[in-house]
Design an enzyme around this catalytic site. Sequence first.
Site, short mmCIF file in Angstrom:
data_model
loop_
_atom_site.label_atom_id
_atom_site.label_comp_id
_atom_site.label_asym_id
_atom_site.label_seq_id
_atom_site.Cartn_x
_atom_site.Cartn_y
_atom_site.Cartn_z
N SER A 58 0.85 -1.19 0.00
CA SER A 58 0.00 0.00 0.00
C SER A 58 0.89 1.24 0.00
CB SER A 58 -0.91 0.01 1.23
OG SER A 58 -1.61 1.23 1.32
N HIS B 66 -1.43 -1.46 -4.17
CA HIS B 66 -2.69 -1.14 -3.50
C HIS B 66 -2.76 0.37 -3.29
CE1 HIS B 66 -6.15 -2.23 -0.96
NE2 HIS B 66 -5.75 -1.26 -0.14
N ASP C 155 -5.10 3.30 -1.73
CA ASP C 155 -6.23 3.65 -0.87
C ASP C 155 -6.74 5.04 -1.21
OD1 ASP C 155 -6.49 1.41 1.08
OD2 ASP C 155 -4.39 1.92 1.48
N HIS D 82 -8.62 0.78 -3.56
CA HIS D 82 -9.52 0.54 -2.43
C HIS D 82 -10.28 1.83 -2.16
CE1 HIS D 82 -9.82 -0.58 2.15
NE2 HIS D 82 -11.00 -0.58 1.55
N GLY E 13 -2.97 4.00 8.87
CA GLY E 13 -1.98 2.93 8.89
C GLY E 13 -1.36 2.74 10.26
N ASP F 246 -6.07 -6.80 4.81
CA ASP F 246 -5.46 -5.47 4.82
C ASP F 246 -5.53 -4.93 6.24
OD1 ASP F 246 -4.61 -2.87 4.45
OD2 ASP F 246 -6.21 -2.31 3.05
N GLY F 247 -4.34 -4.62 6.80
CA GLY F 247 -4.29 -4.02 8.12
C GLY F 247 -3.41 -4.79 9.09
N GLY F 248 -2.30 -4.18 9.48
CA GLY F 248 -1.41 -4.82 10.44
C GLY F 248 -0.74 -6.07 9.90
N GLY G 47 1.47 -2.13 4.29
CA GLY G 47 2.01 -0.77 4.17
C GLY G 47 3.26 -0.58 4.98
#
Length: 278
Positions: free
Chosen positions: A62, A87, A89, A122, A201, A228-230, A250
């Site tokens: 990301s 990716h 966002d 996204h 993020g 997506d995330g962590g 990310g």
Amino acid sequence: MLKGPKWLRLSAIFCLLGVLPVVWPPEIEELAAPLSSGPFVWAFAAGHVRSSAALQVRVGPSVLAGDLSNLAFETHRVLRAGADYVHLDMFDGNWIQGAFTFGPMVVKALRDHEPRAYFDVHLCVTRPEQYLEEMARAGVSRVTFHFEAVTDPREAAEHAHGLGLDVGLALAPETAVDTTVLNVAELFDVVLVMTVPPGFGGQAFMPEMLPKLKRLREVFPKKALEVDGGVTPLTAALAASAGANEAVAGSSVFRSRNVRRAIRELRRGLEKGQKEQS
């Protein structure tokens, strides 16, 4: 060595009989090349082409976690380092209060720099369906929007496909994988399970989202599932063991001293999780 149409015909017969020729002419190599990296693999032991046991793993950095003043460089950097896709966002400041990023014009500018890259946008915006045509004109490969934000997911998915876009359905942490979601998800190419609340993020991975992935994988054994995330190599493995085959990352990529190594370790994490799942 045989060449031309006769060799092509013989090669096709060999494949049907389960016999693979030792030497491939350029025409066959060109036809076979996509199979080596796609959802099908040459099964030498079985002597035929079969669907792979696990879906292809893919890592999509990301760029929102990179240097926003130099997005073209950051995009090129991760692609050169082995990213499968990029990716992007897109926040409008409304759906997630206070979160603004960039719009279709920026995506189009990036496309001009990277004409062959796979761009996964996204959309964290209010009424994402209103941006689908702009996304297509900007050169987006896949557009993912939230179940919670779209007015009619079915209609939006059909519209996106009609524009030539791959389309993903994103699920925020508070959204349960119930019958309504499962019925809608059938129309989408990928389901994105957010493992943090969307918006910012650097948040910690939420392991309580793993049952969602397990349920989705039970219902859709061949559908792409993204997290997506962590995401780190460790949490990528956890997600893959629950059913994910794509990971957006990310901070773990852009804060690494070695981006290529970070992407490679994320891919290994996905692969490790897939082995545990099987």
